[in-house]
Write an enzyme that holds these catalytic residues in place. Structure first.
Site, PDB file in Angstrom:
ATOM      1  CG  ASP A 167      -1.832  -1.199   1.281  1.00 12.16           C
ATOM      2  OD1 ASP A 167      -1.563  -2.188   0.579  1.00 12.16           O
ATOM      3  OD2 ASP A 167      -2.812  -1.150   2.030  1.00 12.16           O
ATOM      4  CD  GLU A 400       0.751  -5.090   9.601  1.00 12.98           C
ATOM      5  OE1 GLU A 400       0.812  -4.427  10.664  1.00 12.98           O
ATOM      6  OE2 GLU A 400       0.037  -4.755   8.632  1.00 12.98           O
TER       7      GLU A 400
HETATM    8  C1  2M8 Z   1      -2.628  -3.643   4.636  1.00 15.37           C
HETATM    9  O1  2M8 Z   1      -3.652  -2.929   3.952  1.00 15.37           O
HETATM   10  C2  2M8 Z   1      -4.858  -2.447   4.558  1.00 15.37           C
HETATM   11  C3  2M8 Z   1      -5.741  -1.905   3.444  1.00 15.37           C
HETATM   12  O2  2M8 Z   1      -6.060  -2.941   2.564  1.00 15.37           O
HETATM   13  C4  2M8 Z   1      -4.638  -1.380   5.599  1.00 15.37           C
HETATM   14  O3  2M8 Z   1      -3.511  -0.916   5.821  1.00 15.37           O
HETATM   15  O4  2M8 Z   1      -5.638  -1.010   6.260  1.00 15.37           O
HETATM   16  C5  2M8 Z   1      -1.647  -4.165   3.571  1.00 15.37           C
HETATM   17  O5  2M8 Z   1      -0.476  -4.636   4.177  1.00 15.37           O
HETATM   18  C6  2M8 Z   1      -2.296  -5.263   2.716  1.00 15.37           C
HETATM   19  O6  2M8 Z   1      -1.375  -5.830   1.826  1.00 15.37           O
HETATM   20  C7  2M8 Z   1      -2.895  -6.352   3.612  1.00 15.37           C
HETATM   21  O7  2M8 Z   1      -3.595  -7.274   2.825  1.00 15.37           O
HETATM   22  C8  2M8 Z   1      -3.833  -5.752   4.676  1.00 15.37           C
HETATM   23  C9  2M8 Z   1      -4.310  -6.788   5.695  1.00 15.37           C
HETATM   24  O8  2M8 Z   1      -3.216  -7.503   6.209  1.00 15.37           O
HETATM   25  O9  2M8 Z   1      -3.163  -4.706   5.401  1.00 15.37           O
END
Ligand code: 2M8
Length: 432
Positions: A167, A400
């Site tokens: 992102d 994470e």
């Molecule tokens: C992160 O993305 C979400 C939005 O989709 C967020 O930051 O709220 C990213 O690391 C994405 O790749 C990942 O799928 C998600 C959930 O782990 O978090």
């Protein structure tokens, strides 16, 4: 197998289980995410096959009529997340309301790869039934990408940084900075992520304004833009297209297993691999770069997504050049004979050792990298990456993402795909 690590990983996955799918993390990510679920199924297949299969089935129950698999499927956990279902508003604005409340964008197509791995853990009548049920849905998902996302190109485009999965990557900085909008075009929103974890690990408020603006732009056209003019952000991303090419190869194998002609999938995989090579390789940097689809220019940043071209076999000279870039710019030694790739080299403009997607090492990116190295016959290097995964989780826990220089974890803790892929690495190592 390392028993205490596996026990811990199992208990994380069971804490995150929502009843028919798994959330990526408690509190920070309280719903089902598309590519997280694929990786979580790859881990769960070793310890609870029924859950692994159900994870995939549940995700595809949210598939849109046009074939898109949404990036978030909202659960009714009651937990707060931004952007929530009301913000996306897909039930009201889509031409064909989706079967479940979801977001209006997608994530990298790693699902056929996950489905095949789930089958491989149970290669019997039950496993084949799972593949037979999922195949038409996987096909519709890929068809969606060719029909709606391959605009004037053999390569699929993404319309929001969140669709890349990476992102907050420095690769998107220039495009986001170039967006022209007024504050009235940014839908009203309130972030909740920075109330839960350290803001230094997360994107800035200015970036969130741009994310919200881009959602607003897509929402205003019902998430089905009819022309590129409706799309302020269009990128032909290396990781997204390489994951699709690999998924086509895996879909070919699935088709063959259930008695369907696989040749169209092979042709699609070759078409994508050829286009990645022709359009995304930069001989000056010896690296694959994503392309701004509005200008057709390669984005100068080198990010670990560029390494994912290894998910298809590369000619030996190019493979050698790419691996040299990987070793000199991305690889950090991690414990005994291990290494991990950073998400961006330390000298890359915009690098940040702890902010998410701007430098730290992620387990799922390194798991994909190890797969790509194996596909290209680089087994020793693949094993070093897998050792890096085990070494850092042993040292720092199930975070994470990680700073491999300090061996510290960042972002949220007890993270779904970290636990799942650790189980996968330990289980497949033991089996081989
Ligand atoms: C992160 O993305 C979400 C939005 O989709 C967020 O930051 O709220 C990213 O690391 C994405 O790749 C990942 O799928 C998600 C959930 O782990 O978090």
């Amino acid at each position: 197998m390392n028993d205490s690590l596996t026990t811990e990983a199992r208990s994380i996955l069971s804490e995150l289980w929502l009843g028919s799918a798994t959330k990526p993390a408690a509190h920070l990510y309280p719903h089902q995410w598309s590519w997280d679920s694929a990786f979580i199924a790859i881990g769960n297949r070793h310890i609870d096959w029924d859950r692994a299969a159900l994870e995939m089935v549940t995700l595809f129950e949210a598939q849109w009529a046009n074939g898109m698999v949404p990036h978030i499927v909202f659960s009714d956990s009651g937990e707060t997340y931004f952007p929530n279902a009301q913000f996306w508003d897909v039930m009201a604005v889509c031409q064909y309301p989706p079967p479940k409340p979801s977001s209006g964008i997608c994530q990298p197509p790693v699902h056929a790869t996950a489905a095949l791995r789930v089958y491989e853990a149970r290669p019997d009548a039950e496993g084949l039934r799972f593949l037979r049920d999922l195949y038409p849905k996987l096909l519709a998902w890929h068809d969606y990408l060719y029909r709606h996302r391959c605009v004037d190109s053999a390569l699929a485009e993404i319309w929001h940084p969140w669709e890349s999965g990476m992102d907050n990557s420095p690769a998107w900085d220039g495009l986001l900075a170039g967006l022209e909008f007024t504050s009235s075009e940014v839908p009203t929103y309130r972030r909740v992520d920075t109330e839960m974890i350290d803001g230094d690990d997360r994107p800035s408020d200015a970036e969130y304004d741009r994310y919200a603006y881009l959602v607003g732009a897509l929402r205003s056209v019902g998430y089905e833009p009819r022309s590129p003019e409706h799309l302020p952000f269009r990128v032909r991303d290396v990781l997204f297209n390489s994951a699709l090419a690999r998924s086509e190869v895996d879909l070919a194998e699935i088709a063959a297993l259930i008695g369907i002609d696989e040749s169209s999938h092979i042709a699609r995989a070759i078409g994508l691999a050829t286009a990645i090579d022709q359009h995304l390789w930069n001989p000056a940097s010896n690296f694959f770069h994503s392309q701004d689809a509005n200008t057709e220019r390669l984005i100068p940043s080198r990010i670990s997504g560029g390494l994912m071209a290894l998910l298809m076999p590369l000619p030996s000279e190019q493979r050698g050049q790419l691996l040299q870039t990987m070793q000199s710019a991305f690889a950090v030694p991690v414990g005994d004979n291990g290494l991990l790739a950073l998400t961006a080299p330390e000298d890359e403009p915009g690098f940040d050792a702890v902010r998410y997607w701007r430098g730290p090492a992620w387990i799922q990116m390194n798991w994909l990298l190890a797969s790509g190295l194996d596909i290209n016959g680089e087994h020793e290097m693949a094993n070093r990456v897998r050792s890096g995964i085990v070494n850092i989780v042993t040292e720092a826990g199930f975070h994470e993402y990680f700073n491999p220089r300090t061996m510290r974890g960042h972002g949220t803790d007890r993270f779904g795909w970290t636990a799942a892929l650790l189980i996968d690495v330990l289980s497949t190592r033991e089996a081989s």
